[in-house]
Design a protein around this motif. Structure first.
Motif, PDB file in Angstrom:
ATOM      1  N   GLY A 203       0.815  -1.213   0.000  1.00 43.62           N
ATOM      2  CA  GLY A 203       0.000   0.000   0.000  1.00 43.62           C
ATOM      3  C   GLY A 203       0.846   1.259   0.000  1.00 43.62           C
ATOM      4  N   SER A 204       0.172   2.396   0.010  1.00 45.99           N
ATOM      5  CA  SER A 204       0.847   3.682  -0.217  1.00 45.99           C
ATOM      6  C   SER A 204       1.979   3.974   0.768  1.00 45.99           C
ATOM      7  CB  SER A 204      -0.179   4.814  -0.156  1.00 45.99           C
ATOM      8  OG  SER A 204      -0.802   4.804   1.118  1.00 45.99           O
ATOM      9  N   GLU A 212       0.772  -7.134  -5.988  1.00 43.30           N
ATOM     10  CA  GLU A 212       1.434  -8.209  -6.729  1.00 43.30           C
ATOM     11  C   GLU A 212       2.929  -8.271  -6.428  1.00 43.30           C
ATOM     12  OE1 GLU A 212       0.352 -10.922  -8.216  1.00 43.30           O
ATOM     13  OE2 GLU A 212      -1.532 -10.108  -7.457  1.00 43.30           O
ATOM     14  N   LYS A 213       3.557  -7.095  -6.366  1.00 40.29           N
ATOM     15  CA  LYS A 213       4.992  -7.016  -6.063  1.00 40.29           C
ATOM     16  C   LYS A 213       5.266  -7.469  -4.628  1.00 40.29           C
ATOM     17  CE  LYS A 213       7.027  -5.393  -9.730  1.00 40.29           C
ATOM     18  NZ  LYS A 213       8.075  -6.184 -10.370  1.00 40.29           N
ATOM     19  N   SER A 214       4.387  -7.072  -3.714  1.00 41.21           N
ATOM     20  CA  SER A 214       4.559  -7.471  -2.313  1.00 41.21           C
ATOM     21  C   SER A 214       4.492  -8.983  -2.187  1.00 41.21           C
ATOM     22  CB  SER A 214       3.480  -6.845  -1.434  1.00 41.21           C
ATOM     23  OG  SER A 214       3.438  -5.460  -1.624  1.00 41.21           O
ATOM     24  N   LYS A 215       3.554  -9.576  -2.927  1.00 45.05           N
ATOM     25  CA  LYS A 215       3.411 -11.043  -2.892  1.00 45.05           C
ATOM     26  C   LYS A 215       4.646 -11.715  -3.457  1.00 45.05           C
ATOM     27  CE  LYS A 215      -1.543 -11.797  -3.300  1.00 45.05           C
ATOM     28  NZ  LYS A 215      -2.612 -12.045  -4.291  1.00 45.05           N
ATOM     29  N   GLU A 216       5.142 -11.153  -4.548  1.00 49.20           N
ATOM     30  CA  GLU A 216       6.321 -11.725  -5.187  1.00 49.20           C
ATOM     31  C   GLU A 216       7.523 -11.681  -4.235  1.00 49.20           C
ATOM     32  OE1 GLU A 216       8.539 -10.583  -9.135  1.00 49.20           O
ATOM     33  OE2 GLU A 216       6.442  -9.987  -9.276  1.00 49.20           O
ATOM     34  N   LEU A 217       7.663 -10.549  -3.545  1.00 48.23           N
ATOM     35  CA  LEU A 217       8.772 -10.405  -2.591  1.00 48.23           C
ATOM     36  C   LEU A 217       8.629 -11.418  -1.452  1.00 48.23           C
ATOM     37  CD1 LEU A 217      11.262  -8.924  -1.457  1.00 48.23           C
ATOM     38  CD2 LEU A 217       9.700  -7.300  -0.363  1.00 48.23           C
ATOM     39  N   ALA A 218       7.408 -11.521  -0.925  1.00 48.06           N
ATOM     40  CA  ALA A 218       7.162 -12.443   0.189  1.00 48.06           C
ATOM     41  C   ALA A 218       7.461 -13.873  -0.233  1.00 48.06           C
ATOM     42  CB  ALA A 218       5.723 -12.312   0.659  1.00 48.06           C
TER      43      ALA A 218
END
Ligand code: URA
Ligand code: CA
Length: 433
Positions: A203-204, A212-218
């Motif tokens: 989020g901001s 999507e990017k957060s999921k990929e990182l996780a």
């Protein structure tokens, strides 16, 4: 081996071997390989990515680039929690005592750092007398005795990461998932974690703004952890608005006390229960997440969680009476309200900007030299989705200066009202195990 060949190999999209990655990390750490070659390499990674094996290799090469902490003398499975950072994130203060109360050993190494508020150590120093200058032996003894201790960062951990991170910062290569994932994981592993729970914000107000990017990182961090023998789980949580209500050092201590008493803000309470359940489960103190959650709830209800916090504070010189008398924590001279200019529903609370306003009051450090004012900060009275009437307080401002015009303007700019009903954002978007 020649660095230029490794750059070319990565540029052309091939996978590097373990030996090649070790050569690169060792050579860069000891100064044999220059910045310009490593910056070409990080740019190649930015475009060509890294395989799961390369990411795990890079992580372990960085772990071995410097000292590592051994927590072997601490009984039990040491689970560390890491948050990718947000505004008003009080979870560490709550989770330490909360999971320690059910027997999970928490050996926390923490820093000060730059940011909207201080780091965990700064916040804890709002408790009179509390200090983290303890010897290693004492640290280990306290964790074994009380299941919780906090020590300041020391030692030369992951020097390769420090060097690489600074280089990425000036070569536009910070934002690369394999590089971020290995950077974060190397630090946790070097600090002695057997298992890791990650709170990846989205989020901001987050480092990763898109889900999507957060999921990929996780996903990548969980994969690395499991690949190198550290059980790892991740939660993707909302940072489209600040977490909880308090943003500030003493204010967040008060918020942590409320949460340990089961009376915290709903979102903070829930996120702590979720992250805490994963920690308890990974520490093998419960055989399912449900059982873990029940144990945590019992620790709150019975008062064991707050008692653990008091014992921990006292063991490190703190005056634990503030837990029962939070009014004795550092207090600001001016307490004022930011009143709504119209009726409506809160539709946006820009976390970043609110954090900046707290920093302007003195709650955080803009530069390493800044001095933190532990008393100041903000308390939100409304969150996204809440209805508000004209004249009602949106935020309570705790300041030590009388003129806070700029802070007020910043807050008005960052809080948006809508005439239509707004839904509260989801708190937890996904869990990755
Ligand atoms: N935080 C880290 O520790 N490393 C990165 O690369 C990015 C964010
Ligand atoms: Ca908070």
């Amino acid at each position: 081996m020649r660095m230029v060949d490794l750059i070319q190999k990565k540029r052309d999209g091939y996978e590097l071997t373990t030996e090649e990655i070790n050569y690169l990390v060792e050579g860069y750490t000891n100064g044999d390989i220059p910045d310009y070659q490593v910056s070409a390499f990080t740019m190649a990674v930015f475009f060509q990515n890294m395989t799961a094996k390369e990411r795990a290799d890079l992580t372990m090469a960085m772990v071995h680039s410097g000292e590592t902490i051994s927590l072997k003398e601490i009984e039990g499975i040491k689970v560390d929690k890491h948050s990718t950072g947000g505004v008003g994130d009080t979870t560490t203060l709550v989770l330490g005592p909360l999971v320690a109360a059910v027997g999970v050993p928490v050996a926390k190494m923490s820093g000060r750092g730059l940011g909207h508020t201080g780091g965990t150590i700064d916040k804890l120093e709002a408790v009179p007398g509390f200090h983290t200058e303890i010897e290693n032996d004492e640290f280990i003894r306290l964790v074994n005795k009380n299941k919780l201790a906090v020590i300041g960062q020391s030692g030369n951990l992951t020097p390769a990461d420090k060097k690489l991170y600074s280089l990425r910062d000036v070569t536009a290569t910070v934002n690369s998932i394999p590089l971020i994932a290995s950077s974060i994981m190397s630090k946790k592993i070097a600090a002695g974690a057997d298992a890791i729970v990650l709170d990846v914000k989205t989020g901001s107000g987050a480092f990763m703004k898109e889900l999507e990017k957060s999921k990929e990182l996780a996903q990548s961090m969980v994969e690395i952890g499991n690949e190198v023998g550290r059980r790892t789980m991740a939660v993707i949580s909302d940072m489209s608005q600040p977490l909880g209500l308090a943003i500030g050092n003493a204010l967040e201590i008060k918020e942590a006390i409320d949460t340990l008493n089961g009376e915290g803000p709903e979102d903070l309470q829930e996120l702590c229960m979720t992250l805490g359940s994963y920690m308890v489960y990974l520490a093998e103190k419960a055989s399912s997440l449900e059982e873990a959650r029940t144990l945590l709830q019992e620790a709150i209800d019975s008062g064991k969680a707050i008692e653990t916090f008091k014992t921990f504070l006292e063991a490190q010189g703190g005056d634990a009476s503030v837990v029962d008398r939070p009014e004795d924590l550092p207090k600001a001279s001016f307490i004022t309200e930011l009143e709504a200019k119209e009726d409506g529903y809160v539709s946006e609370i820009a976390a970043d900007a609110v954090g900046t306003a707290a920093m302007w009051l003195g709650a955080g450090r803009a530069t390493k030299e800044s001095v933190i004012d532990l008393a100041v900060g903000l308390v939100l009275n409304k969150k996204i989705g809440d209805q508000v009437m004209k004249g009602e307080s949106l935020v309570t401002i705790h300041s030590n200066q009388e003129d806070i015009k700029e802070v007020r303007e910043k807050l008005y700019d960052s809080i948006k009202l809508s005439s239509e009903k707004v839904d509260a954002p989801k708190l937890i978007y996904a869990t990755i195990t």
